[in-house]
Design a protein around this motif. Structure first.
Motif, PDB file in Angstrom:
ATOM      1  N   ARG A 101       5.200  -7.063 -11.811  1.00 57.90           N
ATOM      2  CA  ARG A 101       5.218  -7.599 -10.440  1.00 57.90           C
ATOM      3  C   ARG A 101       3.825  -8.060  -9.992  1.00 57.90           C
ATOM      4  N   LEU A 102       2.805  -7.294 -10.427  1.00 52.30           N
ATOM      5  CA  LEU A 102       1.468  -7.483  -9.874  1.00 52.30           C
ATOM      6  C   LEU A 102       0.448  -7.006 -10.902  1.00 52.30           C
ATOM      7  N   ARG A 103      -0.639  -7.748 -11.034  1.00 53.27           N
ATOM      8  CA  ARG A 103      -1.751  -7.345 -11.898  1.00 53.27           C
ATOM      9  C   ARG A 103      -3.007  -7.229 -11.030  1.00 53.27           C
ATOM     10  N   VAL A 104      -3.603  -6.046 -11.028  1.00 57.54           N
ATOM     11  CA  VAL A 104      -4.814  -5.814 -10.251  1.00 57.54           C
ATOM     12  C   VAL A 104      -5.763  -4.953 -11.072  1.00 57.54           C
ATOM     13  N   ASN A 105      -7.021  -4.903 -10.646  1.00 59.85           N
ATOM     14  CA  ASN A 105      -7.981  -4.083 -11.367  1.00 59.85           C
ATOM     15  C   ASN A 105      -8.303  -2.806 -10.597  1.00 59.85           C
ATOM     16  N   ASN A 106      -8.943  -1.886 -11.296  1.00 61.24           N
ATOM     17  CA  ASN A 106      -9.386  -0.640 -10.685  1.00 61.24           C
ATOM     18  C   ASN A 106     -10.742  -0.269 -11.265  1.00 61.24           C
ATOM     19  N   LEU A 107     -11.689   0.070 -10.377  1.00 64.14           N
ATOM     20  CA  LEU A 107     -12.996   0.536 -10.786  1.00 64.14           C
ATOM     21  C   LEU A 107     -13.063   2.041 -10.538  1.00 64.14           C
ATOM     22  N   PRO A 108     -12.943   2.869 -11.582  1.00 63.14           N
ATOM     23  CA  PRO A 108     -13.108   4.308 -11.380  1.00 63.14           C
ATOM     24  C   PRO A 108     -14.573   4.634 -11.094  1.00 63.14           C
ATOM     25  N   LEU A 109     -14.807   5.569 -10.204  1.00 63.82           N
ATOM     26  CA  LEU A 109     -16.165   6.010  -9.908  1.00 63.82           C
ATOM     27  C   LEU A 109     -16.834   6.501 -11.202  1.00 63.82           C
ATOM     28  N   LEU A 155     -10.029   9.570 -16.182  1.00 64.84           N
ATOM     29  CA  LEU A 155      -8.726  10.168 -16.494  1.00 64.84           C
ATOM     30  C   LEU A 155      -7.766  10.032 -15.314  1.00 64.84           C
ATOM     31  N   SER A 156      -8.267  10.185 -14.109  1.00 60.74           N
ATOM     32  CA  SER A 156      -7.413  10.001 -12.926  1.00 60.74           C
ATOM     33  C   SER A 156      -6.905   8.566 -12.863  1.00 60.74           C
ATOM     34  N   ALA A 157      -7.788   7.626 -13.130  1.00 60.32           N
ATOM     35  CA  ALA A 157      -7.381   6.221 -13.117  1.00 60.32           C
ATOM     36  C   ALA A 157      -6.359   5.933 -14.207  1.00 60.32           C
ATOM     37  N   GLN A 158      -6.537   6.526 -15.394  1.00 60.33           N
ATOM     38  CA  GLN A 158      -5.576   6.320 -16.468  1.00 60.33           C
ATOM     39  C   GLN A 158      -4.216   6.920 -16.108  1.00 60.33           C
ATOM     40  N   ARG A 175       0.834  -1.206   0.000  1.00 60.71           N
ATOM     41  CA  ARG A 175       0.000   0.000   0.000  1.00 60.71           C
ATOM     42  C   ARG A 175       0.869   1.258   0.000  1.00 60.71           C
ATOM     43  N   GLN A 176       1.959   1.242   0.757  1.00 58.09           N
ATOM     44  CA  GLN A 176       2.876   2.376   0.769  1.00 58.09           C
ATOM     45  C   GLN A 176       3.534   2.563  -0.595  1.00 58.09           C
ATOM     46  N   ALA A 177       3.821   1.461  -1.269  1.00 63.02           N
ATOM     47  CA  ALA A 177       4.448   1.545  -2.595  1.00 63.02           C
ATOM     48  C   ALA A 177       3.517   2.241  -3.572  1.00 63.02           C
ATOM     49  N   PHE A 178       2.244   1.886  -3.556  1.00 60.51           N
ATOM     50  CA  PHE A 178       1.279   2.565  -4.427  1.00 60.51           C
ATOM     51  C   PHE A 178       1.263   4.064  -4.128  1.00 60.51           C
ATOM     52  N   ALA A 179       1.296   4.405  -2.847  1.00 62.61           N
ATOM     53  CA  ALA A 179       1.246   5.822  -2.469  1.00 62.61           C
ATOM     54  C   ALA A 179       2.463   6.576  -3.004  1.00 62.61           C
ATOM     55  N   HIS A 180       3.638   5.976  -2.910  1.00 61.00           N
ATOM     56  CA  HIS A 180       4.859   6.626  -3.397  1.00 61.00           C
ATOM     57  C   HIS A 180       4.918   6.684  -4.924  1.00 61.00           C
ATOM     58  N   ALA A 181       4.157   5.839  -5.604  1.00 58.05           N
ATOM     59  CA  ALA A 181       4.237   5.772  -7.067  1.00 58.05           C
ATOM     60  C   ALA A 181       3.375   6.830  -7.753  1.00 58.05           C
ATOM     61  N   ILE A 182       2.516   7.522  -7.001  1.00 60.67           N
ATOM     62  CA  ILE A 182       1.558   8.464  -7.598  1.00 60.67           C
ATOM     63  C   ILE A 182       2.024   9.895  -7.373  1.00 60.67           C
ATOM     64  N   ASN A 183       2.234  10.608  -8.454  1.00 60.66           N
ATOM     65  CA  ASN A 183       2.604  12.028  -8.384  1.00 60.66           C
ATOM     66  C   ASN A 183       1.324  12.847  -8.261  1.00 60.66           C
ATOM     67  N   ARG A 184       0.949  13.144  -7.035  1.00 62.20           N
ATOM     68  CA  ARG A 184      -0.333  13.810  -6.795  1.00 62.20           C
ATOM     69  C   ARG A 184      -0.308  15.278  -7.235  1.00 62.20           C
ATOM     70  N   ASP A 185       0.852  15.905  -7.186  1.00 65.64           N
ATOM     71  CA  ASP A 185       0.956  17.273  -7.702  1.00 65.64           C
ATOM     72  C   ASP A 185       0.624  17.300  -9.195  1.00 65.64           C
ATOM     73  N   ALA A 186       1.185  16.366  -9.941  1.00 68.47           N
ATOM     74  CA  ALA A 186       0.917  16.303 -11.373  1.00 68.47           C
ATOM     75  C   ALA A 186      -0.532  15.904 -11.636  1.00 68.47           C
ATOM     76  N   ILE A 190       6.473   1.065 -12.045  1.00 64.80           N
ATOM     77  CA  ILE A 190       7.013   0.258 -10.939  1.00 64.80           C
ATOM     78  C   ILE A 190       6.627  -1.216 -11.081  1.00 64.80           C
ATOM     79  N   GLY A 191       6.146  -1.601 -12.273  1.00 66.74           N
ATOM     80  CA  GLY A 191       5.862  -3.011 -12.540  1.00 66.74           C
ATOM     81  C   GLY A 191       4.491  -3.471 -12.116  1.00 66.74           C
ATOM     82  N   VAL A 192       3.554  -2.545 -11.924  1.00 67.68           N
ATOM     83  CA  VAL A 192       2.179  -2.907 -11.549  1.00 67.68           C
ATOM     84  C   VAL A 192       1.264  -2.616 -12.731  1.00 67.68           C
ATOM     85  N   GLU A 193       0.562  -3.632 -13.194  1.00 65.10           N
ATOM     86  CA  GLU A 193      -0.389  -3.476 -14.281  1.00 65.10           C
ATOM     87  C   GLU A 193      -1.779  -3.278 -13.676  1.00 65.10           C
TER      88      GLU A 193
END
Length: 538
Positions: free
Chosen positions: A374-382, A390-393, A307-318, A402-405
């Motif tokens: 490394r990992l394949r997971v899904n995401n359901l955008p609201l 667009l946020s999900a993309q 969970r921390q890795a996902f948080a570090h992988a997202i550039n929230r400013d951008a 970082i190797g997460v699909e």
């Protein structure tokens, strides 16, 4: 650094990242027949997207609330300073110890089916609906022990400990009073009346043609003689396509768009167009926070390092700059930073650091395999507009580094609600919740064990449940003294940022658009969640 042009070029070429489906535009053809009469007696509006039902006391999605507040009055409403003003309750008194609030109800209110409104409706709604199935009601009214009804027009709320936050939650947008004679003995969440509500407000629900429009008509027996609805009819059209909505606004076919109506580049142009008024103040009291939720029932996300890795992988400013055109800022926690009474500075933060994210995934045993994955997971955008897709993309692209699909899964509102809140059939979601004026109202539901309510929308979908978080939440909902309460609110924020059951992404700034030829809109911080009874042609 990703520029806006680069992002949209990448998004356009991402054939594997489907956009959410919409209703065929052909379904809009029938909506034109509803424009009978001149603009003097019909208000044409648009709602995005189409919710599963129209009773905000049960379905708290933004579109449902915006329509529902025209159908149901609350015990109170609010003035421009957000002070409670009589509505269904014509007066009240509070005991010296603040443990009892006695509401004296109006005697001239009828439900839209002609049945009288009484204290039995209040008792039933608070004790059997709001406390039990409303995703926020359990926290707001955690210490409400009973609603006494000594007569048909008196309702006495008895609390085991005072709840100052309750005064921010008694409006019809939040604590909705339902007709007991139509709901008692049923399962409130599945009652057929949720699709054709019977309320007591200024407008009566007339018709819902799914995928096309909702029609409300003036209530000829509305009790508030000083605030009779100006328009004979309100038509909320359901138009999935942003371009079509923009064209309809510019042509004058639509005159009110309360949220998510046009793309953000188009919004910037409408702000300079004298034909329109664009306001974000009317959502200030909603205090929306967007986040990426993890389904903690899934094994990979039970490891904090992932969970921390996902948080570090997202550039929230951008993300705020590129996708949201600056109508957002990075969130520092689950409570907006501008709510200075409650916000705790110095919380743990997860700076954009892909190298650190990769190291955390390595440490969690998720090493790169075939194709560097490394990992394949899904995401359901609201499914509340293209911004969430667009946020999900955007996040999809960043996680790929970082190797997460991340596979994006398109849904409509009923499917999203079922998969996320009933079946818990998802890996991650992109979502937003209202924090509201007090964290007891809007924030606790994301983290409290008692807010895991299968089938209840906008509740604790992650399945997050820890004794330390529950203690913090139970402390803040049971203590009324602001000084004694603040440490519990601080603990909630600290634990949420340390344990990351969700990545808090952005503080959002929503907007409403209306034709400059209209006036009378509520100017309160909850204005977008106010009825349109006072709206009129200028």
């Amino acid at each position: 650094m990703i520029t806006r042009r680069q992002f949209f070029q990448m998004a356009a070429s991402a054939a594997a990242s489907p956009l959410l489906p919409g209703v065929s535009l052909a379904a809009q053809e029938g909506a034109s027949v509803l424009a009978t009469g001149s603009q003097t007696n019909v208000l044409q509006a648009v709602i995005v997207p189409e919710p599963a039902g129209w009773v905000a006391g049960l379905n708290i999605s933004n579109p449902a609330v915006i329509v529902s507040v025209n159908l149901f009055d609350g015990l109170v409403t609010y003035d421009d300073a957000f002070r409670p003003v009589p509505q269904l309750a014509q007066s009240w008194e509070e005991s010296a110890d603040h443990r009892t609030i006695t509401f004296h109800l109006r005697k001239d209110v009828k439900w839209h089916d002609g049945h009288p409104f009484t204290s039995a409706d209040v008792q039933y709604s608070l004790m059997e609906v709001t406390k039990r199935v409303h995703p926020r009601g359990g926290a707001t009214f955690a210490t409400l022990d009973a609603v006494d009804t000594p007569d048909d027009h008196t309702a006495a709320f008895r609390f085991s400990s005072p709840v100052p936050a309750v005064w921010s939650a008694l409006g019809g947008y939040e604590t909705q009073i339902l007709p007991k004679h139509l709901y008692a003995g049923s399962q409130p969440l599945t009652n057929p009346l949720n699709a054709h509500p019977v309320g007591n407000g200024p407008y009566v629900f007339k018709e819902w043609v799914r995928g096309n429009y909702v029609v409300l008509e003036r209530n000829p027996d509305y009790w508030d003689k000083a605030n009779q609805p100006h328009f004979a009819r309100i038509v909320f059209r359901i138009i999935p396509d942003e371009g079509t909505r923009l064209t309809a606004l510019q042509s004058g076919d639509l005159r009110y768009a309360p949220t998510d109506a046009v793309s953000l580049p188009d919004l910037a142009r409408l702000r300079t167009d004298p034909r329109f008024v664009v306001s974000s103040h009317v959502f200030d009291g909603v205090a929306p926070i967007s986040f990426l939720d993890f389904n903690l029932r899934r094994k990979p996300f039970q490891d904090l390092r992932v969970r921390q890795a996902f948080a570090h992988a997202i550039n929230r400013d951008a993300l705020a700059r590129v996708v949201w055109y600056g109508l957002a800022k990075p969130a520092e926690g689950p409570i907006p930073s501008y709510q200075t009474r409650f916000f705790k500075p110095g919380l743990p933060q997860y700076a954009y650091d892909p190298a650190k994210a990769e190291a955390l995934l390595d440490a969690a045993g998720l090493r790169r395999g075939e194709g560097g994955v490394r990992l394949r997971v899904n995401n359901l955008p609201l499914p509340f507009g293209n911004q969430y897709v667009l946020s999900a993309q955007f996040i999809q692209q960043q996680l790929r580094h970082i190797g997460v699909e991340l596979e994006l899964v398109s849904t409509d509102v009923p499917t999203f609600n079922r998969r996320v809140y009933a079946d818990y059939d998802f890996d991650t979601t992109i979502n937003w919740y209202a924090a509201f004026a007090d964290p007891q109202l809007g924030v606790t539901r994301r983290y409290w064990t008692k807010a895991i309510k299968p089938g209840s929308t906008s509740s604790n979908a992650t399945g997050y449940s820890t004794p330390e978080m529950d203690r913090a939440i139970e402390g803040l909902v049971s203590v009324s003294d602001p000084v004694a309460r603040k440490p519990f609110i601080d603990q909630l924020q600290q634990i949420a940022q340390e344990q990351v059951p969700s990545v808090n992404l952005l503080e959002l700034h929503f907007y409403a658009i209306h034709a400059a030829s209209l006036g009378g809109f509520s100017s309160t911080p909850m204005g977008a969640y106010s009825s349109l009874a006072s709206v009129r042609n200028t």
